[in-house]
Design a protein around this motif. Structure first.
Motif, mmCIF file in Angstrom:
data_model
loop_
_atom_site.group_PDB
_atom_site.id
_atom_site.type_symbol
_atom_site.label_atom_id
_atom_site.label_comp_id
_atom_site.label_asym_id
_atom_site.label_seq_id
_atom_site.Cartn_x
_atom_site.Cartn_y
_atom_site.Cartn_z
ATOM 1 N N ALA B 134 0.841 -1.207 0.000
ATOM 2 C CA ALA B 134 0.000 0.000 0.000
ATOM 3 C C ALA B 134 0.871 1.250 0.000
ATOM 4 O O ALA B 134 0.596 2.206 -0.733
ATOM 5 C CB ALA B 134 -0.920 -0.014 1.217
ATOM 6 N N ILE B 135 1.937 1.225 0.820
ATOM 7 C CA ILE B 135 2.831 2.389 0.850
ATOM 8 C C ILE B 135 3.501 2.571 -0.508
ATOM 9 O O ILE B 135 3.666 3.690 -0.999
ATOM 10 C CB ILE B 135 3.861 2.231 1.985
ATOM 11 N N PHE B 136 3.838 1.443 -1.147
ATOM 12 C CA PHE B 136 4.440 1.532 -2.483
ATOM 13 C C PHE B 136 3.452 2.096 -3.489
ATOM 14 O O PHE B 136 3.821 2.852 -4.376
ATOM 15 C CB PHE B 136 4.919 0.154 -2.941
ATOM 16 N N LEU B 137 2.179 1.703 -3.340
ATOM 17 C CA LEU B 137 1.171 2.166 -4.302
ATOM 18 C C LEU B 137 0.987 3.676 -4.218
ATOM 19 O O LEU B 137 0.686 4.319 -5.222
ATOM 20 C CB LEU B 137 -0.158 1.449 -4.064
ATOM 21 N N VAL B 138 1.189 4.244 -2.995
ATOM 22 C CA VAL B 138 1.136 5.696 -2.866
ATOM 23 C C VAL B 138 2.171 6.316 -3.812
ATOM 24 O O VAL B 138 1.871 7.247 -4.574
ATOM 25 C CB VAL B 138 1.412 6.123 -1.410
ATOM 26 N N GLY B 139 3.375 5.760 -3.793
ATOM 27 C CA GLY B 139 4.425 6.245 -4.690
ATOM 28 C C GLY B 139 4.068 6.029 -6.144
ATOM 29 O O GLY B 139 4.327 6.874 -6.998
ATOM 30 N N PHE B 140 3.428 4.887 -6.417
ATOM 31 C CA PHE B 140 3.047 4.579 -7.795
ATOM 32 C C PHE B 140 2.035 5.592 -8.315
ATOM 33 O O PHE B 140 2.179 6.131 -9.427
ATOM 34 C CB PHE B 140 2.483 3.162 -7.851
ATOM 35 N N PHE B 141 1.021 5.901 -7.492
ATOM 36 C CA PHE B 141 0.025 6.877 -7.935
ATOM 37 C C PHE B 141 0.644 8.270 -8.049
ATOM 38 O O PHE B 141 0.268 9.047 -8.928
ATOM 39 C CB PHE B 141 -1.173 6.888 -6.974
ATOM 40 N N TYR B 142 1.599 8.539 -7.175
ATOM 41 C CA TYR B 142 2.276 9.840 -7.250
ATOM 42 C C TYR B 142 2.968 10.011 -8.594
ATOM 43 O O TYR B 142 2.777 11.027 -9.284
ATOM 44 C CB TYR B 142 3.291 9.952 -6.101
ATOM 45 N N ILE B 143 3.761 8.989 -9.017
ATOM 46 C CA ILE B 143 4.472 9.150 -10.293
ATOM 47 C C ILE B 143 3.505 9.104 -11.465
ATOM 48 O O ILE B 143 3.716 9.732 -12.492
ATOM 49 C CB ILE B 143 5.592 8.096 -10.468
ATOM 50 N N TRP B 144 2.399 8.379 -11.277
ATOM 51 C CA TRP B 144 1.395 8.327 -12.333
ATOM 52 C C TRP B 144 0.787 9.712 -12.540
ATOM 53 O O TRP B 144 0.715 10.239 -13.660
ATOM 54 C CB TRP B 144 0.328 7.305 -11.920
ATOM 55 N N LYS B 145 0.356 10.323 -11.424
ATOM 56 C CA LYS B 145 -0.306 11.625 -11.520
ATOM 57 C C LYS B 145 0.675 12.711 -11.955
ATOM 58 O O LYS B 145 0.295 13.692 -12.589
ATOM 59 C CB LYS B 145 -0.944 11.992 -10.163
ATOM 60 N N LYS B 146 1.925 12.538 -11.583
ATOM 61 C CA LYS B 146 2.942 13.517 -11.973
ATOM 62 C C LYS B 146 3.298 13.403 -13.453
ATOM 63 O O LYS B 146 3.996 14.243 -13.999
ATOM 64 C CB LYS B 146 4.208 13.298 -11.130
#
Lengths: 170, 161
Positions: B134-146
């Motif tokens: 879940a913590i990794f997915l936060v990073g994943f969505f961050y780079i996705w949205k960025k």
């Protein structure tokens, strides 16, 4: 047989490292580093550390080498300019390295208490590592994910700075 | 086949230096003295790969014809005339992708020791990995949205190639 293989891969590793230093082009050095990483993985495997060997190949020989090559491409590093080497490096560095090597091997031989150990008699299987990671050291493991999360954000932020600088240059 | 796999993994003979809690959970099968034999296929694979590559290169060097001409020796670039320096600077996007690859690679590596002891960890193991992912997915969505995963779109919007 173990010992022979260990010595062979050790020799490959050292030869790769020496070649890394002698190559003139950064890409050639990077490819030598792949050889060093691969030989190290074989050494780990011979010592009975299977998981570490696998990780050495997946993370170091795979991902980190990709990053190295990309950075060489990014910096547009060409052939190195040769210098004779600084005098300080020869006067202090070489004797210092020899002294350090002798000191380290002496300490290891005298005080580490290493005798002969059977391969695999020390814990190093994926199960052992998994149990330590996910049971005994659970909190540090979970904190790792936050560390990597910060690294992800840092990479994006740094790259976006560089990208806007690229745009300005044209 | 599966029993073989299990014995492959259970190769711990002396666990005295381990805490008891660990030793209880790890099968105390004796260390097979065929540790080397298990990796013999890997060694054979390595030798065959090295041998095949060196034999092919040596043979083509020995029996191949070499009649170089100017056109043959010129650098080949998809049939186009090679123009300019071969070393152009690459975009920082490559670096970003390499960096993100390492980070998610590290994540995937942790799944392996987790997977082999998942049954021993029971549901607790599931939830600890759930939090981790879940913590990794936060990073994943961050780079996705960025837009870090978007290769072409941002520059195409500004009318650049």
């Amino acid at each position: 047989m173990h010992l022979i293989l260990f010595l062979i891969f050790g020799a490959v590793c050292v030869a790769g490292a020496v070649n890394l230093l002698l190559q003139h082009h950064p890409i050639d050095s990077a490819l030598s580093l792949v050889v060093v990483m691969g030989a190290l993985a074989a050494e780990y495997l011979l010592l009975g550390a299977e998981f570490v060997a696998a990780v050495q190949v997946i993370v170091y020989a795979g991902a980190i080498m990709v990053l190295f090559v990309f950075v060489i491409m990014l910096l547009n590093a060409g052939e190195e300019a040769r210098s004779g080497g600084s005098r300080i490096a020869w006067v202090i560095g070489v004797p210092g390295m020899l002294l350090g090597g002798i000191l380290m091997s002496w300490v290891l031989l005298k005080h580490s208490g290493t005798g002969q150990v059977e391969v695999g008699s020390l814990p190093g299987s994926p199960q052992d590592i998994g149990w330590l990671l996910f049971h005994d050291f659970l909190l540090p493991f979970e904190v790792t994910s936050i560390l990597v999360l910060i690294a992800i954000m840092g990479a994006v932020v740094l790259a976006s700075h560089a990208q806007s600088a690229e745009k300005k240059e044209g | 086949m599966c029993a073989q796999c299990l014995t492959l993994f259970a190769l711990n003979s002396s666990l005295e230096c381990f805490p008891n809690s660990v030793a209880n959970y790890i099968d105390l099968a004796p260390m097979p003295d065929n540790y080397f034999v298990r990796y013999l296929p890997l060694l054979i694979h390595f030798l065959v790969a090295v041998g095949f590559a060196s034999v092919v290169v040596t043979l083509s060097w020995l029996i191949g014809y070499r009649r170089p001409s100017r056109a043959k020796m010129s650098p080949y670039e998809c049939g186009m005339t090679p123009i300019g320096d071969t070393q152009s600077r690459f975009s920082v996007k490559f670096y970003l992708v390499g960096m993100l690859f390492i980070l998610f690679d590290v994540e995937a590596v942790f799944l392996y020791p987790w997977a082999v002891i998942l049954r021993k960890l029971k549901m607790f193991g599931f939830w600890e990995m759930f939090v981790y992912i879940a913590i990794f997915l936060v990073g994943f969505f961050y780079i996705w949205k960025k837009g870090a995963l978007d290769w072409a779109a941002p520059s195409a919007k500004r009318g650049e190639v």
